[in-house]
Design a protein around this motif. Structure first.
Motif, PDB file in Angstrom:
ATOM      1  N   GLY A  91       0.805  -1.214   0.000  1.00  0.00           N
ATOM      2  CA  GLY A  91       0.000   0.000   0.000  1.00  0.00           C
ATOM      3  C   GLY A  91       0.835   1.259   0.000  1.00  0.00           C
ATOM      4  O   GLY A  91       1.852   1.339   0.694  1.00  0.00           O
ATOM      5  N   GLY A  92       0.430   2.246  -0.792  1.00  0.00           N
ATOM      6  CA  GLY A  92       1.077   3.556  -0.773  1.00  0.00           C
ATOM      7  C   GLY A  92       2.322   3.662  -1.627  1.00  0.00           C
ATOM      8  O   GLY A  92       3.297   4.307  -1.238  1.00  0.00           O
ATOM      9  N   THR A  93       2.284   3.073  -2.827  1.00  0.00           N
ATOM     10  CA  THR A  93       3.475   3.083  -3.682  1.00  0.00           C
ATOM     11  C   THR A  93       3.585   4.319  -4.581  1.00  0.00           C
ATOM     12  O   THR A  93       4.595   4.466  -5.268  1.00  0.00           O
ATOM     13  N   TYR A  94       2.593   5.201  -4.579  1.00  0.00           N
ATOM     14  CA  TYR A  94       2.727   6.452  -5.329  1.00  0.00           C
ATOM     15  C   TYR A  94       3.670   7.365  -4.548  1.00  0.00           C
ATOM     16  O   TYR A  94       3.263   8.344  -3.934  1.00  0.00           O
ATOM     17  N   ALA A  95       4.951   7.054  -4.568  1.00  0.00           N
ATOM     18  CA  ALA A  95       5.916   7.770  -3.748  1.00  0.00           C
ATOM     19  C   ALA A  95       7.319   7.524  -4.274  1.00  0.00           C
ATOM     20  O   ALA A  95       7.548   6.607  -5.072  1.00  0.00           O
ATOM     21  N   THR A  96       8.246   8.338  -3.815  1.00  0.00           N
ATOM     22  CA  THR A  96       9.644   8.140  -4.209  1.00  0.00           C
ATOM     23  C   THR A  96      10.282   7.007  -3.421  1.00  0.00           C
ATOM     24  O   THR A  96      11.255   6.399  -3.873  1.00  0.00           O
ATOM     25  N   HIS A  97       9.759   6.706  -2.225  1.00  0.00           N
ATOM     26  CA  HIS A  97      10.313   5.675  -1.365  1.00  0.00           C
ATOM     27  C   HIS A  97       9.191   4.805  -0.806  1.00  0.00           C
ATOM     28  O   HIS A  97       8.045   5.261  -0.675  1.00  0.00           O
ATOM     29  N   PHE A  98       9.547   3.581  -0.457  1.00  0.00           N
ATOM     30  CA  PHE A  98       8.573   2.647   0.115  1.00  0.00           C
ATOM     31  C   PHE A  98       9.239   1.869   1.237  1.00  0.00           C
ATOM     32  O   PHE A  98      10.358   1.363   1.083  1.00  0.00           O
ATOM     33  N   THR A  99       8.570   1.771   2.372  1.00  0.00           N
ATOM     34  CA  THR A  99       9.045   0.966   3.491  1.00  0.00           C
ATOM     35  C   THR A  99       7.989  -0.077   3.806  1.00  0.00           C
ATOM     36  O   THR A  99       6.817   0.260   4.003  1.00  0.00           O
ATOM     37  N   GLY A 100       8.400  -1.346   3.831  1.00  0.00           N
ATOM     38  CA  GLY A 100       7.432  -2.401   4.087  1.00  0.00           C
ATOM     39  C   GLY A 100       8.103  -3.705   4.446  1.00  0.00           C
ATOM     40  O   GLY A 100       9.338  -3.783   4.547  1.00  0.00           O
ATOM     41  N   PRO A 101       7.311  -4.761   4.642  1.00  0.00           N
ATOM     42  CA  PRO A 101       7.846  -6.056   5.058  1.00  0.00           C
ATOM     43  C   PRO A 101       8.818  -6.624   4.017  1.00  0.00           C
ATOM     44  O   PRO A 101       8.471  -6.769   2.841  1.00  0.00           O
ATOM     45  N   ALA A 102      10.013  -6.957   4.461  1.00  0.00           N
ATOM     46  CA  ALA A 102      11.016  -7.496   3.542  1.00  0.00           C
ATOM     47  C   ALA A 102      10.585  -8.838   2.961  1.00  0.00           C
ATOM     48  O   ALA A 102      10.934  -9.180   1.830  1.00  0.00           O
ATOM     49  N   SER A 103       9.793  -9.585   3.724  1.00  0.00           N
ATOM     50  CA  SER A 103       9.368 -10.910   3.269  1.00  0.00           C
ATOM     51  C   SER A 103       8.431 -10.842   2.074  1.00  0.00           C
ATOM     52  O   SER A 103       8.202 -11.845   1.390  1.00  0.00           O
ATOM     53  N   ARG A 104       7.876  -9.647   1.801  1.00  0.00           N
ATOM     54  CA  ARG A 104       6.956  -9.488   0.666  1.00  0.00           C
ATOM     55  C   ARG A 104       7.658  -8.892  -0.552  1.00  0.00           C
ATOM     56  O   ARG A 104       7.014  -8.658  -1.583  1.00  0.00           O
ATOM     57  N   LEU A 105       8.954  -8.630  -0.445  1.00  0.00           N
ATOM     58  CA  LEU A 105       9.709  -8.099  -1.578  1.00  0.00           C
ATOM     59  C   LEU A 105      10.255  -9.251  -2.408  1.00  0.00           C
ATOM     60  O   LEU A 105      10.808 -10.214  -1.882  1.00  0.00           O
ATOM     61  N   LEU A 106      10.106  -9.154  -3.712  1.00  0.00           N
ATOM     62  CA  LEU A 106      10.531 -10.216  -4.629  1.00  0.00           C
ATOM     63  C   LEU A 106      11.779  -9.776  -5.370  1.00  0.00           C
ATOM     64  O   LEU A 106      11.766  -8.764  -6.071  1.00  0.00           O
ATOM     65  N   LYS A 107      12.861 -10.511  -5.203  1.00  0.00           N
ATOM     66  CA  LYS A 107      14.096 -10.193  -5.914  1.00  0.00           C
ATOM     67  C   LYS A 107      13.867 -10.379  -7.403  1.00  0.00           C
ATOM     68  O   LYS A 107      13.348 -11.395  -7.849  1.00  0.00           O
ATOM     69  N   LEU A 108      14.274  -9.361  -8.168  1.00  0.00           N
ATOM     70  CA  LEU A 108      14.125  -9.453  -9.624  1.00  0.00           C
ATOM     71  C   LEU A 108      15.266 -10.289 -10.206  1.00  0.00           C
ATOM     72  O   LEU A 108      16.443  -9.995  -9.956  1.00  0.00           O
ATOM     73  N   PRO A 109      14.941 -11.304 -10.991  1.00  0.00           N
ATOM     74  CA  PRO A 109      15.988 -12.103 -11.626  1.00  0.00           C
ATOM     75  C   PRO A 109      16.763 -11.259 -12.642  1.00  0.00           C
ATOM     76  O   PRO A 109      16.249 -10.255 -13.167  1.00  0.00           O
ATOM     77  N   ASP A 110      18.001 -11.661 -12.918  1.00  0.00           N
ATOM     78  CA  ASP A 110      18.775 -11.011 -13.975  1.00  0.00           C
ATOM     79  C   ASP A 110      17.977 -11.057 -15.271  1.00  0.00           C
ATOM     80  O   ASP A 110      17.333 -12.064 -15.583  1.00  0.00           O
ATOM     81  N   GLY A 111      18.034  -9.966 -16.005  1.00  0.00           N
ATOM     82  CA  GLY A 111      17.324  -9.924 -17.285  1.00  0.00           C
ATOM     83  C   GLY A 111      15.935  -9.337 -17.203  1.00  0.00           C
ATOM     84  O   GLY A 111      15.289  -9.124 -18.228  1.00  0.00           O
ATOM     85  N   ILE A 112      15.434  -9.078 -15.987  1.00  0.00           N
ATOM     86  CA  ILE A 112      14.136  -8.427 -15.813  1.00  0.00           C
ATOM     87  C   ILE A 112      14.383  -7.072 -15.160  1.00  0.00           C
ATOM     88  O   ILE A 112      14.923  -6.992 -14.060  1.00  0.00           O
ATOM     89  N   THR A 113      14.037  -5.993 -15.863  1.00  0.00           N
ATOM     90  CA  THR A 113      14.315  -4.651 -15.370  1.00  0.00           C
ATOM     91  C   THR A 113      13.307  -4.243 -14.294  1.00  0.00           C
ATOM     92  O   THR A 113      12.246  -4.864 -14.147  1.00  0.00           O
ATOM     93  N   GLU A 114      13.645  -3.176 -13.586  1.00  0.00           N
ATOM     94  CA  GLU A 114      12.720  -2.670 -12.575  1.00  0.00           C
ATOM     95  C   GLU A 114      11.434  -2.158 -13.212  1.00  0.00           C
ATOM     96  O   GLU A 114      10.345  -2.301 -12.654  1.00  0.00           O
ATOM     97  N   GLU A 115      11.572  -1.558 -14.398  1.00  0.00           N
ATOM     98  CA  GLU A 115      10.366  -1.101 -15.107  1.00  0.00           C
ATOM     99  C   GLU A 115       9.461  -2.283 -15.440  1.00  0.00           C
ATOM    100  O   GLU A 115       8.233  -2.207 -15.273  1.00  0.00           O
ATOM    101  N   GLU A 116      10.065  -3.369 -15.903  1.00  0.00           N
ATOM    102  CA  GLU A 116       9.275  -4.566 -16.213  1.00  0.00           C
ATOM    103  C   GLU A 116       8.641  -5.123 -14.944  1.00  0.00           C
ATOM    104  O   GLU A 116       7.471  -5.531 -14.935  1.00  0.00           O
ATOM    105  N   GLY A 117       9.418  -5.131 -13.855  1.00  0.00           N
ATOM    106  CA  GLY A 117       8.888  -5.626 -12.591  1.00  0.00           C
ATOM    107  C   GLY A 117       7.680  -4.838 -12.125  1.00  0.00           C
ATOM    108  O   GLY A 117       6.651  -5.410 -11.749  1.00  0.00           O
ATOM    109  N   ALA A 118       7.794  -3.515 -12.162  1.00  0.00           N
ATOM    110  CA  ALA A 118       6.678  -2.665 -11.732  1.00  0.00           C
ATOM    111  C   ALA A 118       5.479  -2.798 -12.656  1.00  0.00           C
ATOM    112  O   ALA A 118       4.335  -2.619 -12.237  1.00  0.00           O
ATOM    113  N   ALA A 119       5.752  -3.123 -13.916  1.00  0.00           N
ATOM    114  CA  ALA A 119       4.664  -3.229 -14.892  1.00  0.00           C
ATOM    115  C   ALA A 119       3.881  -4.527 -14.758  1.00  0.00           C
ATOM    116  O   ALA A 119       2.715  -4.592 -15.161  1.00  0.00           O
ATOM    117  N   VAL A 120       4.507  -5.570 -14.192  1.00  0.00           N
ATOM    118  CA  VAL A 120       3.851  -6.873 -14.243  1.00  0.00           C
ATOM    119  C   VAL A 120       3.515  -7.518 -12.907  1.00  0.00           C
ATOM    120  O   VAL A 120       2.773  -8.501 -12.892  1.00  0.00           O
TER     121      VAL A 120
END
Length: 323
Positions: A91-120
């Motif tokens: 919740g609340g990602t319309y921001a420059t920074h985000f603080t939240g549970p680390a267990s819910r963060l998904l490491k992006l594999p090599d070859g997938i950009t942050e833009e792609e991650g946010a898009a999908v």
């Protein structure tokens, strides 16, 4: 961090109620992480929060998906470290920074950009849920997919096609029809046509096995009338407004239909569920089965313009906000 800000609402209404507000990023507590965001996904649910369709407590920072680079982690965090690229729902990602549970963060594999991650992340996990957890169509079955070139639809069509499913897409323009066919749709019906009549004609009078319907109010009857006996009406969005109540007898008289209104968070509320969905999503991305299609990008400060665009029905693929 004087450049840090978020986009909030203090009242419901049109895009003009979106307000840029300075913020101080919250340092991570135990089990948390602080992320400097590089891309924020825009979703239709954001407009529901802004308009008041889905009530929220004010003031409210919009947004539910993003990606960026971990800047700091709190005590006890072992799954990620500063410098890791991550994508996530929160919740609340319309921001420059985000603080939240680390267990819910998904490491992006090599070859997938942050833009792609946010898009999908949100849209891709929704597509995974629909195809693998709600109703998994068998090879040779037929799926009616509404809004096939939207955020979820542009992933759902090729993913379903890769499973051997025949896709009949329902869209609004020649341009979108061509995009749907390029993505794998066998046939396209225009939303101004007799959708159910055309769907039945294309299936030899039998009807489709499942309708994945994100449109809502204006499409519900056509979805129900397109289904074969014991078919599945999967309504998962309200682009045209919430679906009117449907009497159970309506399902019975059309051939013992199944109707469900799934919500993604019921399928990823455990770590096991989230990791299962993420593995399938990132695997499909890396294999080329689906692609992150960013149709348009706006500055985060111009979020109101992005809302106007998505509500106009003219956007294609995912819409990103860039802090």
């Amino acid at each position: 961090m004087s450049d840090a800000y978020c986009i909030q609402i203090n009242e419901t209404g049109g895009p003009d109620v979106l307000t840029k507000v300075s913020m101080e990023p919250r340092q991570p507590g135990p089990g948390e992480a602080l992320v400097r965001q590089s891309a924020v996904g825009l979703n239709f649910i954001d407009t529901y929060h802004r308009s008041g369709l889905y009530p929220v407590k004010m003031p409210f920072t919009l947004g539910s998906e993003a990606a960026g680079t971990v800047e700091a982690v709190g005590e006890g965090v072992e799954n990620i470290a500063p410098g890791d690229r991550v994508a996530y729902l929160g919740g609340g990602t319309y921001a420059t920074h985000f603080t939240g549970p680390a267990s819910r963060l998904l490491k992006l594999p090599d070859g997938i950009t942050e833009e792609e991650g946010a898009a999908v992340v949100l849209k891709g996990l929704t597509a995974w849920m629909l195809l693998f957890e709600v109703y998994r169509p068998e090879p040779g079955e037929t799926a009616l997919i509404w809004a096939p070139v939207g955020g979820v639809g542009s992933l759902l069509v090729p993913w379903a096609t890769s499973l051997g499913v025949r896709v009949i897409a329902v869209t609004s323009s020649e341009e979108k029809a061509e995009l749907a066919k390029t993505a794998g749709a066998t046939d396209v019906i225009f939303s101004h046509e007799d959708v159910a009549g055309r769907a039945r004609a294309l299936t030899g009078g039998k009807g489709v096995d499942v309708s994945y319907d994100s449109v809502g109010k204006s499409s519900a009857k056509a979805s129900l009338d397109s289904l074969k006996p014991r078919g599945w009406y999967v309504t998962f969005g309200n682009a045209s407004g919430a679906v009117d109540p449907i009497a159970p007898t309506e399902l019975s008289k059309r051939g013992s239909l199944n109707m469900t209104r799934p919500g993604l968070f019921h399928f990823i509320n455990t770590e096991e569920g989230l990791q299962k969905g993420a593995a399938a999503l990132f695997g499909a991305l890396r294999a080329g089965t689906i692609k992150a299609h960013v149709g348009q990008t706006f500055d985060l400060a111009d979020a109101a313009d992005a809302h106007r665009a998505i509500e106009s029905g003219k956007t294609v693929g995912a819409t990103l906000l860039k802090p």
